[in-house]
Each structure stands twice: as C-alpha cells, then as structure tokens.
Design an enzyme around this catalytic site. Sequence first.
Site, PDB file in Angstrom:
ATOM      1  N   CYS A  65       0.813  -1.229   0.000  1.00 17.58           N
ATOM      2  CA  CYS A  65       0.000   0.000   0.000  1.00 17.58           C
ATOM      3  C   CYS A  65       0.843   1.275   0.000  1.00 17.58           C
ATOM      4  O   CYS A  65       0.318   2.361  -0.233  1.00 17.58           O
ATOM      5  CB  CYS A  65      -0.927   0.021   1.208  1.00 17.58           C
ATOM      6  SG  CYS A  65      -2.087  -1.331   1.217  1.00 17.58           S
ATOM      7  N   HIS A  80      -3.267   7.282   2.978  1.00 17.77           N
ATOM      8  CA  HIS A  80      -3.690   5.974   2.487  1.00 17.77           C
ATOM      9  C   HIS A  80      -5.078   5.680   3.049  1.00 17.77           C
ATOM     10  O   HIS A  80      -5.325   5.869   4.236  1.00 17.77           O
ATOM     11  CB  HIS A  80      -2.674   4.927   2.941  1.00 17.77           C
ATOM     12  CG  HIS A  80      -3.079   3.525   2.611  1.00 17.77           C
ATOM     13  ND1 HIS A  80      -3.575   3.172   1.387  1.00 17.77           N
ATOM     14  CD2 HIS A  80      -3.063   2.392   3.358  1.00 17.77           C
ATOM     15  CE1 HIS A  80      -3.852   1.880   1.385  1.00 17.77           C
ATOM     16  NE2 HIS A  80      -3.552   1.383   2.569  1.00 17.77           N
ATOM     17  N   ASN A 134      -9.914   0.045   0.622  1.00 17.22           N
ATOM     18  CA  ASN A 134      -8.452   0.134   0.522  1.00 17.22           C
ATOM     19  C   ASN A 134      -8.038  -0.414  -0.844  1.00 17.22           C
ATOM     20  O   ASN A 134      -8.113  -1.615  -1.079  1.00 17.22           O
ATOM     21  CB  ASN A 134      -7.847  -0.676   1.668  1.00 17.22           C
ATOM     22  CG  ASN A 134      -6.325  -0.708   1.634  1.00 17.22           C
ATOM     23  OD1 ASN A 134      -5.701  -0.294   0.657  1.00 17.22           O
ATOM     24  ND2 ASN A 134      -5.735  -1.212   2.705  1.00 17.22           N
TER      25      ASN A 134
HETATM   26  N1  ACO Z   1     -17.715  -8.186  10.427  1.00 16.61           N
HETATM   27  C1  ACO Z   1     -18.095  -8.424  11.695  1.00 16.61           C
HETATM   28  N2  ACO Z   1     -17.234  -8.699  12.678  1.00 16.61           N
HETATM   29  C2  ACO Z   1     -15.927  -8.726  12.354  1.00 16.61           C
HETATM   30  C3  ACO Z   1     -15.457  -8.491  11.042  1.00 16.61           C
HETATM   31  C4  ACO Z   1     -16.426  -8.210  10.058  1.00 16.61           C
HETATM   32  N3  ACO Z   1     -16.081  -7.962   8.783  1.00 16.61           N
HETATM   33  N4  ACO Z   1     -14.119  -8.568  11.033  1.00 16.61           N
HETATM   34  C5  ACO Z   1     -13.727  -8.850  12.285  1.00 16.61           C
HETATM   35  N5  ACO Z   1     -14.819  -8.946  13.099  1.00 16.61           N
HETATM   36  C6  ACO Z   1     -14.870  -9.240  14.511  1.00 16.61           C
HETATM   37  C7  ACO Z   1     -13.656  -9.964  14.989  1.00 16.61           C
HETATM   38  O1  ACO Z   1     -13.812 -11.354  14.782  1.00 16.61           O
HETATM   39  C8  ACO Z   1     -13.599  -9.593  16.447  1.00 16.61           C
HETATM   40  O2  ACO Z   1     -14.494 -10.426  17.164  1.00 16.61           O
HETATM   41  P1  ACO Z   1     -14.075 -11.021  18.597  1.00 16.61           P
HETATM   42  O3  ACO Z   1     -13.861  -9.806  19.471  1.00 16.61           O
HETATM   43  O4  ACO Z   1     -15.243 -11.842  18.950  1.00 16.61           O
HETATM   44  O5  ACO Z   1     -12.821 -11.785  18.322  1.00 16.61           O
HETATM   45  C9  ACO Z   1     -14.167  -8.168  16.483  1.00 16.61           C
HETATM   46  O6  ACO Z   1     -14.856  -8.005  15.230  1.00 16.61           O
HETATM   47  C10 ACO Z   1     -13.101  -7.087  16.619  1.00 16.61           C
HETATM   48  O7  ACO Z   1     -11.994  -7.418  15.797  1.00 16.61           O
HETATM   49  P2  ACO Z   1     -10.709  -6.513  15.731  1.00 16.61           P
HETATM   50  O8  ACO Z   1      -9.714  -7.163  14.837  1.00 16.61           O
HETATM   51  O9  ACO Z   1     -10.269  -6.113  17.087  1.00 16.61           O
HETATM   52  O10 ACO Z   1     -11.320  -5.225  15.039  1.00 16.61           O
HETATM   53  P3  ACO Z   1     -10.606  -3.841  14.782  1.00 16.61           P
HETATM   54  O11 ACO Z   1     -11.374  -2.790  15.456  1.00 16.61           O
HETATM   55  O12 ACO Z   1      -9.126  -3.881  15.000  1.00 16.61           O
HETATM   56  O13 ACO Z   1     -10.842  -3.652  13.221  1.00 16.61           O
HETATM   57  C11 ACO Z   1      -9.633  -3.889  11.168  1.00 16.61           C
HETATM   58  C12 ACO Z   1     -10.286  -4.606  12.320  1.00 16.61           C
HETATM   59  C13 ACO Z   1     -10.707  -3.120  10.415  1.00 16.61           C
HETATM   60  C14 ACO Z   1      -8.987  -4.902  10.240  1.00 16.61           C
HETATM   61  C15 ACO Z   1      -8.575  -2.875  11.687  1.00 16.61           C
HETATM   62  O14 ACO Z   1      -7.756  -3.513  12.634  1.00 16.61           O
HETATM   63  C16 ACO Z   1      -7.700  -2.306  10.601  1.00 16.61           C
HETATM   64  O15 ACO Z   1      -8.144  -1.524   9.788  1.00 16.61           O
HETATM   65  N6  ACO Z   1      -6.391  -2.636  10.617  1.00 16.61           N
HETATM   66  C17 ACO Z   1      -5.437  -2.082   9.673  1.00 16.61           C
HETATM   67  C18 ACO Z   1      -5.454  -2.781   8.357  1.00 16.61           C
HETATM   68  C19 ACO Z   1      -4.539  -2.017   7.419  1.00 16.61           C
HETATM   69  O16 ACO Z   1      -4.478  -0.820   7.453  1.00 16.61           O
HETATM   70  N7  ACO Z   1      -3.791  -2.637   6.563  1.00 16.61           N
HETATM   71  C20 ACO Z   1      -2.901  -1.784   5.783  1.00 16.61           C
HETATM   72  C21 ACO Z   1      -2.098  -2.482   4.978  1.00 16.61           C
HETATM   73  S1  ACO Z   1      -2.965  -2.993   3.549  1.00 16.61           S
HETATM   74  C22 ACO Z   1      -1.727  -3.384   2.390  1.00 16.61           C
HETATM   75  O17 ACO Z   1      -0.566  -3.236   2.595  1.00 16.61           O
HETATM   76  C23 ACO Z   1      -2.164  -3.906   1.017  1.00 16.61           C
END
Ligand code: ACO
Length: 335
Positions: free
Chosen positions: A114, A254, A284
């Site tokens: 990214c 980003h 993204n």
């Molecule tokens: N729908 C419903 N529930 C979900 C989903 C979904 N799509 N995805 C995860 N959950 C659940 C999880 O299972 C978890 O449940 P649990 O508590 O029972 O285990 C709960 O939601 C919370 O999960 P978290 O992982 O803590 O959620 P978070 O608030 O961290 O959000 C996310 C997750 C959106 C992925 C976030 O962490 C994020 O944006 N991270 C950064 C990703 C990124 O920027 N990547 C960049 C690089 S991309 C590249 O290089 C190509």
Amino acid sequence: MNYAAITGWGMALPERIVTNDDLEQFVDTSDEWIQTRTGIRERRVAQPGERTSTFATKAGQHALAQAGLSPKDIDLIVLATCTPDRPFPATACTVQANLGIPAGAVAFDVAAACSGFVYGLQVVTSMLRAGVARNVLFIAADIFTHYINWQDRNTCVLFGDGAGAVVLQPSQEAYGQLSCVLGSAGEHEDLMAVEAGGTRLPTTPELLEEGRQYVYMQGREIFKYAVRDMAASSLQAVEQAGLQPSDIALVIPHQANLRIIEAIAKRLKMPRENIFVNLERYGNTSAASVPIALVEAVEQGRIKDGDHVLLTAFGGGLTWGSAVVRWGREGLIAR
Ligand code: ACO
C-alpha cells in the site's frame, strides 16, 4: 537542480460496485460493523478478464491527456503494484505496449504494497532530478481482490481495486516532491502476507485447498504501527520540507480505515477538513489509494496551484512513507 513537477493525473476504476449489503449476503458481517470499524460503504471489484494493466493503462491514458503529452514523449514508465498481471515480465512493460510508448523507454515495477505510490514517487523523482529521465509516467494500480478469500470477514470487507497515475516533468520552479521519508520493518513481514504462489511456497493443490493463496492480516497490530509510522514520517517530511503542519493545505492519507486516518489527524493536530477521505466509496485500493484520492481532490478543487500537499501511506512489509508535494506546473523546462 531541477524539480519534478506533476503535470498530469488520471484514475481508473472497475465498474462493478460491491456494497456492504452485498457482502452481508455471503459472509458473517454487517453494514453497521463495517461502517463503524472502517468507514467503508462500498468498493469497486475487478471482473474476470480485467487485470492490473487494464486499469493502469486507462489511468495512464488520462494522465497523458491531462499533461498534453503523447506516448512517444514518455521515456520512463514505473508501475507501483503488488498484484502484477504475471510474475514477470513487469506489468509496466505491458502498459508500455498497451499505450504505444516506443521501445527504448525504461519500464519497471515497484513493489511496496500500500506504500507503493509514495515509494515510487521517490524513485521517479530521483531519476528525473538526476537527469536520467525526462517525461515520466508513474502509475499505481492493484487488483487486491485477487488475493481475497470472500469467506474471510477479517479481510474481504476492506479492499477494492483501481489505479491512479501521474505524469512528471522537469521544472525550474519548486514543484513536485519537496521531501520524502520512507521506512520498512522486515521484522514484521508476517503481520500481513500471501503465503503461497511465490518461490518460498510454490502453489500446490493442497495449498489451494487450504486457502493459502489468499491474504491474511493481523489487523489490530497493523493498525497500531500504521498510526505511529504514518504520523511520525508525516511530521518528519513536513520538517524536511522546511514547513510547519499548518502550511499543509491538504493531507492525502492511504485510505485503509477512517479510524486510522482520524488518529493520524489528531497526532498531526490537523483539522478534519484538511484531510481528504474517499474510502467510503472505494475501500483500501492498496498502492492506488493515494493517487486515486489525489486525483479526486484535484478534480474537486481541493488542491490549487502553489498548495503544499502531504501524502502518507502504510502497507505490508511493513512499509511506510510520507512526502510533501508542491502542486503546480509553471516554469516547465522546454522539451
Ligand atoms: N464483520 C463483523 N465482525 C468482524 C469483522 C467483520 N467484517 N471482522 C472482524 N470482526 C470481529 C472480529 O472477529 C472480532 O471479534 P471477537 O472480538 O469476537 O474476536 C471483532 O470483530 C473485533 O476485531 P478486531 O480485529 O479487534 O477489530 P478492529 O477494530 O481492529 O478492526 C480492522 C479490524 C478493520 C482490520 C482494523 O484492525 C484495521 O483496519 N487494521 C489495519 C489494516 C490495514 O491498514 N492494513 C494496511 C495495509 S494494507 C496493504 O498493505 C495492502
């Protein structure tokens, strides 16, 4: 020394729109969860037959037209992507052929996930300023959904496809990239990856059965590093350009997650209206996210000649980068 002004810009997206409601039909998620946790409402998804070069070529055509250049003027084509059409040749060579850029021009790909647009901008700016390239077409394009397991709610709600492109030309005036801070942390390479398909783990029917050809991601960990490294590199890039954060007219971050963007804005002490956001419509789009946002910001009149714009990105690798760009294209050195 010459500067590398951005004189053309363009973008291209798949036509197919996949909404959060559409995703609810086949994976255990909800529009409410996706919007609250990420800010995303819908994304564009490439259809069979569409490949990374499809969108890279279209975005490149738009950028050339905007710059008033023809393919024969271009002597360097760089494509930032982590989803090339094929392992080799470089997809930049395919784009060269598609656009009719004559043989003899230099074409290669840059892979920084990214962060690809900010990494590649540093590469092309350096080559242009060193005098080894003159009229540059720089594109960032990804079909990241190629790596998506549509049953995996941790990843499938986040990504979309697309391409953005810029043309750079030498200028005597201080336009284009004024500063750039890049970084990588290979020690965290396993926080996000595609396991199978490379030389480390060649694809086998068993691996395909296990779904190892798809992206996996430790989102929560990446979230923390993304905020820390984008904010820190942004402040360094602003300082390196001899500016204060208050001198930045617009930040183009980003477009991964609205909460990441808001946390960065807080660290930069930037008002929300100075941060460009379009992730609600595209998700993204990997390397393409910064240039797609840049093009939309220009088209919406959010960037004017003379403005200082801060680009900041973060991705797998881990990689990150921030750059200050001064917008405008006066004082071009005659071709
Ligand atoms: N729908 C419903 N529930 C979900 C989903 C979904 N799509 N995805 C995860 N959950 C659940 C999880 O299972 C978890 O449940 P649990 O508590 O029972 O285990 C709960 O939601 C919370 O999960 P978290 O992982 O803590 O959620 P978070 O608030 O961290 O959000 C996310 C997750 C959106 C992925 C976030 O962490 C994020 O944006 N991270 C950064 C990703 C990124 O920027 N990547 C960049 C690089 S991309 C590249 O290089 C190509």
